[in-house]
Design a protein around this motif. Structure first.
Motif, mmCIF file in Angstrom:
data_model
loop_
_atom_site.group_PDB
_atom_site.id
_atom_site.type_symbol
_atom_site.label_atom_id
_atom_site.label_comp_id
_atom_site.label_asym_id
_atom_site.label_seq_id
_atom_site.Cartn_x
_atom_site.Cartn_y
_atom_site.Cartn_z
ATOM 1 N N PRO A 16 0.829 -1.209 0.000
ATOM 2 C CA PRO A 16 0.000 0.000 0.000
ATOM 3 C C PRO A 16 0.861 1.257 0.000
ATOM 4 O O PRO A 16 1.906 1.314 0.638
ATOM 5 N N ASP A 17 0.411 2.254 -0.726
ATOM 6 C CA ASP A 17 1.118 3.536 -0.786
ATOM 7 C C ASP A 17 0.729 4.356 0.437
ATOM 8 O O ASP A 17 -0.369 4.910 0.516
ATOM 9 N N THR A 18 1.614 4.398 1.435
ATOM 10 C CA THR A 18 1.298 5.109 2.677
ATOM 11 C C THR A 18 1.092 6.595 2.439
ATOM 12 O O THR A 18 0.310 7.247 3.134
ATOM 13 N N ARG A 19 1.771 7.157 1.441
ATOM 14 C CA ARG A 19 1.602 8.577 1.157
ATOM 15 C C ARG A 19 0.188 8.875 0.689
ATOM 16 O O ARG A 19 -0.427 9.866 1.089
ATOM 17 N N SER A 20 -0.361 8.003 -0.137
ATOM 18 C CA SER A 20 -1.736 8.196 -0.607
ATOM 19 C C SER A 20 -2.728 8.074 0.549
ATOM 20 O O SER A 20 -3.718 8.807 0.627
ATOM 21 N N THR A 21 -2.460 7.132 1.466
ATOM 22 C CA THR A 21 -3.344 6.958 2.623
ATOM 23 C C THR A 21 -3.355 8.203 3.493
ATOM 24 O O THR A 21 -4.410 8.689 3.922
ATOM 25 N N TRP A 22 -2.163 8.745 3.753
ATOM 26 C CA TRP A 22 -2.083 9.951 4.579
ATOM 27 C C TRP A 22 -2.745 11.139 3.892
ATOM 28 O O TRP A 22 -3.415 11.939 4.534
ATOM 29 N N ARG A 23 -2.573 11.225 2.563
ATOM 30 C CA ARG A 23 -3.219 12.315 1.838
ATOM 31 C C ARG A 23 -4.742 12.218 1.948
ATOM 32 O O ARG A 23 -5.435 13.223 2.130
ATOM 33 N N ALA A 24 -5.270 11.013 1.825
ATOM 34 C CA ALA A 24 -6.718 10.814 1.910
ATOM 35 C C ALA A 24 -7.238 11.189 3.301
ATOM 36 O O ALA A 24 -8.283 11.837 3.436
ATOM 37 N N GLU A 25 -6.501 10.773 4.344
ATOM 38 C CA GLU A 25 -6.924 11.098 5.704
ATOM 39 C C GLU A 25 -6.838 12.596 5.954
ATOM 40 O O GLU A 25 -7.727 13.194 6.586
ATOM 41 N N LEU A 26 -5.759 13.219 5.483
ATOM 42 C CA LEU A 26 -5.609 14.662 5.655
ATOM 43 C C LEU A 26 -6.706 15.421 4.923
ATOM 44 O O LEU A 26 -7.267 16.392 5.433
ATOM 45 N N ARG A 27 -7.045 14.928 3.716
ATOM 46 C CA ARG A 27 -8.120 15.552 2.955
ATOM 47 C C ARG A 27 -9.454 15.428 3.687
ATOM 48 O O ARG A 27 -10.250 16.369 3.728
ATOM 49 N N GLY A 28 -9.693 14.274 4.304
ATOM 50 C CA GLY A 28 -10.926 14.083 5.055
ATOM 51 C C GLY A 28 -11.020 15.003 6.253
ATOM 52 O O GLY A 28 -12.073 15.587 6.539
ATOM 53 N N ILE A 29 -9.897 15.161 6.976
ATOM 54 C CA ILE A 29 -9.879 16.057 8.139
ATOM 55 C C ILE A 29 -10.116 17.495 7.696
ATOM 56 O O ILE A 29 -10.856 18.251 8.343
ATOM 57 N N LEU A 30 -9.475 17.885 6.588
ATOM 58 C CA LEU A 30 -9.632 19.242 6.079
ATOM 59 C C LEU A 30 -11.078 19.509 5.674
ATOM 60 O O LEU A 30 -11.638 20.579 5.984
ATOM 61 N N MET A 31 -11.710 18.562 5.005
ATOM 62 C CA MET A 31 -13.097 18.729 4.593
ATOM 63 C C MET A 31 -14.020 18.844 5.791
ATOM 64 O O MET A 31 -14.968 19.628 5.797
ATOM 65 N N LEU A 32 -13.740 18.048 6.836
ATOM 66 C CA LEU A 32 -14.542 18.120 8.052
ATOM 67 C C LEU A 32 -14.392 19.485 8.714
ATOM 68 O O LEU A 32 -15.381 20.095 9.155
ATOM 69 N N ALA A 33 -13.144 19.987 8.784
ATOM 70 C CA ALA A 33 -12.901 21.299 9.388
ATOM 71 C C ALA A 33 -13.619 22.396 8.610
ATOM 72 O O ALA A 33 -14.239 23.296 9.192
ATOM 73 N N LEU A 34 -13.570 22.323 7.283
ATOM 74 C CA LEU A 34 -14.255 23.312 6.458
ATOM 75 C C LEU A 34 -15.769 23.242 6.646
ATOM 76 O O LEU A 34 -16.451 24.271 6.659
ATOM 77 N N ALA A 35 -16.294 22.026 6.806
ATOM 78 C CA ALA A 35 -17.731 21.873 7.030
ATOM 79 C C ALA A 35 -18.146 22.495 8.355
ATOM 80 O O ALA A 35 -19.183 23.176 8.444
ATOM 81 N N VAL A 36 -17.345 22.296 9.404
ATOM 82 C CA VAL A 36 -17.647 22.872 10.724
ATOM 83 C C VAL A 36 -17.589 24.391 10.658
ATOM 84 O O VAL A 36 -18.478 25.093 11.161
ATOM 85 N N ILE A 37 -16.522 24.933 10.032
ATOM 86 C CA ILE A 37 -16.389 26.383 9.910
ATOM 87 C C ILE A 37 -17.545 26.956 9.098
ATOM 88 O O ILE A 37 -18.126 27.995 9.444
ATOM 89 N N GLY A 38 -17.906 26.272 8.021
ATOM 90 C CA GLY A 38 -19.019 26.729 7.202
ATOM 91 C C GLY A 38 -20.334 26.735 7.971
ATOM 92 O O GLY A 38 -21.113 27.687 7.873
ATOM 93 N N PHE A 39 -20.575 25.678 8.747
ATOM 94 C CA PHE A 39 -21.800 25.617 9.545
ATOM 95 C C PHE A 39 -21.823 26.750 10.567
ATOM 96 O O PHE A 39 -22.836 27.431 10.737
ATOM 97 N N HIS A 40 -20.694 26.954 11.276
ATOM 98 C CA HIS A 40 -20.614 28.017 12.281
ATOM 99 C C HIS A 40 -20.814 29.395 11.660
ATOM 100 O O HIS A 40 -21.375 30.291 12.297
ATOM 101 N N SER A 41 -20.326 29.588 10.447
ATOM 102 C CA SER A 41 -20.359 30.900 9.826
ATOM 103 C C SER A 41 -21.655 31.182 9.076
ATOM 104 O O SER A 41 -22.063 32.343 8.973
ATOM 105 N N LEU A 42 -22.313 30.146 8.568
ATOM 106 C CA LEU A 42 -23.476 30.346 7.715
ATOM 107 C C LEU A 42 -24.793 29.931 8.357
ATOM 108 O O LEU A 42 -25.842 30.491 8.023
ATOM 109 N N ILE A 43 -24.771 28.965 9.256
ATOM 110 C CA ILE A 43 -26.015 28.412 9.800
ATOM 111 C C ILE A 43 -26.216 28.792 11.271
ATOM 112 O O ILE A 43 -27.153 29.513 11.612
ATOM 113 N N ALA A 44 -25.367 28.292 12.148
ATOM 114 C CA ALA A 44 -25.543 28.531 13.585
ATOM 115 C C ALA A 44 -24.239 28.277 14.313
ATOM 116 O O ALA A 44 -23.356 27.571 13.811
#
Length: 278
Positions: A16-44
């Protein structure tokens, strides 16, 4: 059919390509953080009450939900101080008199602060305090004297009124604005904030006050005294207070095991929208 000669052929299993795995996990964390910031800023977003300027409606230790969309969005809607103080609001609408709003002081030196106050005056209104009573557009606002009323346990601060038999009581007034919005304010006696000059709210601004009328750094108080120095631009509004989620009095400590004793059960789920009287 002749047999297939498999001599020299091997099956290769790629590691397995460990670099690809870490990139996928980092991308998931980043998307989650953006979703939280977006919710806080736009919804409640959650909000914590750290002072007594909005007593008796809000007590120190209350936790609230603030909605971000009722008046549209501006730089103050963003949960983090990352945008410049841009003029105007996207899909902007004026608040209603009596709404409780959070806002960012227009003073650039105070951009990190978030205040919570009640909307009293809209653009074109004339606001004045006369002997401790609110006047709006040249007329006194309908007021009902409620006398001494009990304040729920507020271990976060000393009783601002009278203590009898271990119970804190404060003089309360009930105000009803011309649109029917009705709420309770505290009257702690004569203070310098009881009398102000008539102030006309400029276009694109709102005039705000705390319900604790004798102890609130709001539109009546000069900026060099920690107040807002008059009406604030509508783009300073960050959202509208909707309801209380839970509340802890000052007896609660950092240890969650002690929160039960400090929990104010009667404040959970309380609506923060003003009562509308016909």
């Amino acid at each position: 059919m002749m047999p297939v000669d498999r001599i020299g052929m091997t099956d290769t299993i790629s590691a397995p390509d460990t670099r690809s795995t870490w990139r996928a996990e980092l991308r998931g964390i980043l998307m989650l953080a953006l979703a939280v910031i977006g919710f806080h800023s736009l919804i409640a977003r959650p909000f914590y009450i750290a002072s007594g300027s909005m007593m008796p409606e809000l007590l120190t230790g209350d936790r609230l939900v603030v909605s971000k969309y009722p008046y549209g969005w501006s730089y103050a809607s963003v949960s983090f101080d990352v945008l410049p103080a841009l003029r105007g609001r996207l899909f902007g609408r004026l608040p209603t008199r009596g709404d409780i709003v959070i806002l960012t002081p227009p003073d650039p030196a105070r951009r990190s602060e978030t205040l919570i106050k009640r909307v009293i005056g809209l653009p074109g209104d004339t606001v004045q305090m006369v002997r401790g009573r609110l006047w709006l557009n040249g007329r006194p606002v309908a007021t009902e004297d409620r006398g001494l009323q009990r304040i729920v346990d507020n271990g976060n601060a000393p009783c601002p009124g009278e203590v009898t038999d271990g119970i804190c009581r404060v003089h309360m007034m009930r105000e009803t604005l011309p649109n029917g919005a009705s709420y309770t304010t505290m009257d702690l006696g004569q203070s310098r904030l009881d009398d102000t000059v008539a102030y006309r709210v400029p276009a694109g601004h709102i005039y705000v006050m705390g319900d604790n009328r004798d102890n609130s750094a709001d539109s009546r108080v000069a900026t060099d005294e920690g107040g807002l120095g008059g009406a604030v631009p509508v783009e300073s509004i960050g959202g509208r207070a909707e309801f209380a989620t839970f509340s802890l009095n000052g007896n609660a400590t950092w240890n969650p095991l002690g929160w039960l004793a400090g929990f104010r059960w009667d404040r959970t789920g309380d609506s923060l929208r003003p009562v509308i009287r016909s």
